[in-house]
Write a protein that holds these residues in place. Structure first.
Motif, PDB file in Angstrom:
ATOM      1  N   ASN A  27     -11.348  21.011  22.447  1.00 20.57           N
ATOM      2  CA  ASN A  27     -10.665  20.089  23.352  1.00 20.57           C
ATOM      3  C   ASN A  27      -9.192  20.460  23.439  1.00 20.57           C
ATOM      4  OD1 ASN A  27      -9.122  18.559  21.260  1.00 20.57           O
ATOM      5  ND2 ASN A  27     -11.180  17.903  20.623  1.00 20.57           N
ATOM      6  N   HIS A  57     -23.438  15.277  11.193  1.00 21.20           N
ATOM      7  CA  HIS A  57     -22.521  14.761  10.187  1.00 21.20           C
ATOM      8  C   HIS A  57     -21.693  15.937   9.675  1.00 21.20           C
ATOM      9  CE1 HIS A  57     -24.814  11.078  10.328  1.00 21.20           C
ATOM     10  NE2 HIS A  57     -25.922  11.754  10.066  1.00 21.20           N
ATOM     11  N   ASP A  61     -10.586  14.358  15.514  1.00 28.15           N
ATOM     12  CA  ASP A  61     -11.636  13.338  15.491  1.00 28.15           C
ATOM     13  C   ASP A  61     -12.590  13.477  16.669  1.00 28.15           C
ATOM     14  OD1 ASP A  61     -10.390  12.364  13.231  1.00 28.15           O
ATOM     15  OD2 ASP A  61      -9.419  10.678  14.256  1.00 28.15           O
ATOM     16  N   SER A  62     -12.040  13.841  17.835  1.00 30.93           N
ATOM     17  CA  SER A  62     -12.894  13.922  19.026  1.00 30.93           C
ATOM     18  C   SER A  62     -13.842  15.112  18.981  1.00 30.93           C
ATOM     19  CB  SER A  62     -12.044  13.978  20.292  1.00 30.93           C
ATOM     20  OG  SER A  62     -11.361  15.210  20.393  1.00 30.93           O
ATOM     21  N   PHE A  89     -15.877  15.567  16.766  1.00 31.63           N
ATOM     22  CA  PHE A  89     -17.117  15.073  16.170  1.00 31.63           C
ATOM     23  C   PHE A  89     -17.706  13.891  16.932  1.00 31.63           C
ATOM     24  CE2 PHE A  89     -14.412  16.825  12.811  1.00 31.63           C
ATOM     25  CZ  PHE A  89     -15.196  17.884  12.445  1.00 31.63           C
ATOM     26  N   SER A  90     -17.131  13.579  18.110  1.00 32.38           N
ATOM     27  CA  SER A  90     -17.630  12.432  18.855  1.00 32.38           C
ATOM     28  C   SER A  90     -17.885  12.744  20.315  1.00 32.38           C
ATOM     29  CB  SER A  90     -16.619  11.272  18.762  1.00 32.38           C
ATOM     30  OG  SER A  90     -15.351  11.665  19.285  1.00 32.38           O
ATOM     31  N   GLY A  91     -17.942  14.039  20.658  1.00 35.45           N
ATOM     32  CA  GLY A  91     -18.147  14.426  22.052  1.00 35.45           C
ATOM     33  C   GLY A  91     -19.613  14.429  22.434  1.00 35.45           C
ATOM     34  N   ASN A  92     -19.873  14.892  23.634  1.00 33.02           N
ATOM     35  CA  ASN A  92     -21.253  14.986  24.114  1.00 33.02           C
ATOM     36  C   ASN A  92     -21.999  16.089  23.362  1.00 33.02           C
ATOM     37  OD1 ASN A  92     -20.777  12.995  26.051  1.00 33.02           O
ATOM     38  ND2 ASN A  92     -20.003  14.507  27.524  1.00 33.02           N
ATOM     39  N   SER A 113     -25.801  15.063  17.907  1.00 30.42           N
ATOM     40  CA  SER A 113     -25.021  14.383  16.875  1.00 30.42           C
ATOM     41  C   SER A 113     -25.211  15.113  15.547  1.00 30.42           C
ATOM     42  CB  SER A 113     -25.466  12.922  16.745  1.00 30.42           C
ATOM     43  OG  SER A 113     -26.830  12.862  16.363  1.00 30.42           O
ATOM     44  N   ASP A 153      -6.253  12.814  16.754  1.00 31.13           N
ATOM     45  CA  ASP A 153      -7.188  12.422  17.812  1.00 31.13           C
ATOM     46  C   ASP A 153      -7.998  13.633  18.280  1.00 31.13           C
ATOM     47  OD1 ASP A 153      -6.298   9.828  17.710  1.00 31.13           O
ATOM     48  OD2 ASP A 153      -5.147   9.908  19.585  1.00 31.13           O
ATOM     49  N   ARG A 189     -17.512  22.905  19.392  1.00 32.17           N
ATOM     50  CA  ARG A 189     -16.825  22.020  20.333  1.00 32.17           C
ATOM     51  C   ARG A 189     -15.356  22.399  20.391  1.00 32.17           C
ATOM     52  NH1 ARG A 189     -19.704  16.678  18.409  1.00 32.17           N
ATOM     53  NH2 ARG A 189     -21.563  16.729  19.724  1.00 32.17           N
TER      54      ARG A 189
END
Length: 334
Positions: free
Chosen positions: A43, A76, A65-66, A68-71, A74, A62, A41
Motif C-alpha cells: 500500500n 494470522h 496494519d492495513s 493485514f486487513s486488505g482484500n 485472511s 496505519d 500485499r
C-alpha cells in the motif's frame, strides 16, 4: 518482480511476514513479503511530514496494519521483522533517525517504537542502500556480484554491491555520490562542500536552474514558463522534461548539461568500484533519454575503456518499489 496472487499459507493460516517500509518526504510505501520473497500485499499513503513526527508515525503504523486487513485471503501474521528505508543521517544500530531534512526530524527513535508495538526486530536502512539491495536480490542486479544503484531524485544517492555484499560504511552512510565535487569552484552545497554533483543534476537542481533561466531569459524560456503557469517558482524537473518532449531548445540544453554532470560523477564511481552493472533509478531518471544519453556519452568518452566498455547501464527493474522491497529483503536476511 511478479506479485504472488495465490499465497502459500502455512498450517492454521499463519504467515511469516517481513515488512518493508519506504519512508519518503511525500509518501510512505509498505510491502509484505513472505519467506519466498513474494509480494503478498502492499500500500501507499501520504507522509504528512508538515504535521509533525506523531502524524508521520501514525501513517507508518496505519500502513503496516492495513497490510493485514486488505482484500484477499485472511491469515494470522507472524511479523518476523520490519525494515525501514529512509533518507537522512541514521543511527541504525539503535533505530534512530538522527536527522532527516525531508521529514523535518531530529533524533526520532522510530526503531524502538515500532519494535515495541509489533514485538519484532526493526532495522533502519539508508534508502539508496535498501534500493540497491532490492535490485541486486530481485531486480536488475540479479546474477551480479558488483553493481551500483544510482538514484536521481531530490538528491543523488548511490547504493553499492561489491564482492557480493552491500557496502554501508561505518555509519551506514557510504555511497553519497551526490556530494562528490565535480567543480572545486562551484556553488556551495548544503553539506559544506563546493561544486557537489547534486547541485547540477538532481531533480532539485534541474528545477532550480530552469527557474533561474525563466527569470533571466523570458523569451527563450517561454515554453518552460508557460508550462509552469508563468510562475518561476512552479518550475519542476517534470516541467523541463515536458518541454523537452516538445523539443524545446532550452529544456534540451538543460537536460544535456545535467546528464553530462551525472556522467562525470558516474565515471568516477566506475573507476573507483569497477562494477558490472550501473542501475539508474529515482524520479528524475524517468525524464529518460534527454538526461541519460549525455550521461552514457560521458562515460564512453571519459572512462578508462577497459573498465567502462563492458559496464551495463540499465533502468531500475523495481522502480519506485526498490526501497521498500530492499528493506524487507534486508531484514529477512538478518
Amino acid at each position: 518482480m511478479r506479485e504472488q496472487v495465490n499465497m502459500h499459507i502455512r498450517a492454521k493460516n499463519e504467515l511469516d511476514a517481513f515488512i518493508g517500509i519506504d519512508l519518503g518526504g511525500t509518501k510512505i510505501s509498505a510491502v509484505l513479503l513472505d519467506r519466498g520473497g513474494h509480494i503478498v500485499r502492499r500500500n501507499e499513503r501520504p507522509t504528512y511530514a508538515e504535521r509533525g513526527v506523531d502524524a508521520v508515525i501514525r501513517q507508518i503504523t496505519d500502513g503496516i496494519d492495513s497490510l493485514f486487513s486488505g482484500n484477499g485471503p485472511s491469515f494470522h501474521p507472524s511479523i518476523m521483522g520490519i525494515g525501514v528505508a529512509t533518507a537522512g543521517v541514521l543511527d541504525s544500530a539503535n533505530g534512530i533517525v538522527k536527522f532527516a531534512a525531508n521529514l523535518r526530524w531530529k533524533e526520532v527513535a522510530l526503531g524502538p517504537f515500532l519494535s515495541a508495538r509489533y514485538r519484532c526486530p526493526v532495522r533502519l536502512y539508508n534508502d539508496a542502500n535498501a534500493a540497491a539491495f532490492g535490485e541486486w536480490q530481485m531486480g536488475a542486479g540479479i546474477g551480479t556480484d558488483n553493481c551500483l544503484y544510482v538514484t536521481v531524485s531530490t538528491g543523488i544517492g548511490c547504493g553499492i554491491i561489491s564482492g557480493g555484499r552491500l557496502i554501508t560504511g561505518v555509519e551506514d552512510s557510504a555511497g553519497e555520490l551526490g556530494h562528490i565535487s565535480i567543480d572545486s569552484n562551484g556553488p556551495r552545497c548544503s553539506c559544506g562542500n563546493y561544486g557537489c554533483l547534486e547541485r547540477y543534476c538532481s531533480g532539485t537542481a534541474i528545477a532550480r536552474i530552469a527557474s533561474e533561466q525563466v527569470r533571466l531569459m523570458k523569451v527563450d524560456a517561454a515554453l518552460i514558463s508557460k508550462l509552469a503557469g508563468n510562475d518561476p517558482e512552479a518550475v519542476t524537473a517534470l516541467t523541463v522534461a515536458k518541454a523537452a518532449e516538445l523539443q524545446d531548445p532550452l529544456a534540451l540544453r538543460l537536460l544535456r548539461e545535467a546528464g553530462t554532470a551525472l556522467g562525470i560523477g558516474i565515471v568516477s564511481v566506475i573507476h573507483l568500484l569497477n562494477p558490472e552493472v550501473v542501475i539508474i533509478g529515482g524520479g528524475a531518471a524517468n525524464i529518460g533519454e534527454p538526461l541519460l544519453e549525455p550521461m552514457r556519452a560521458v562515460v564512453r568518452e571519459r572512462g578508462i575503456s577497459s573498465m567502462t566498455a563492458n559496464v551495463k547501464m540499465v533502468w531500475s527493474a523495481l522502480g519506485k518499489d526498490a526501497g521498500m522491497i530492499g528493506a524487507a529483503a534486508l531484514i529477512m536476511g538478518e
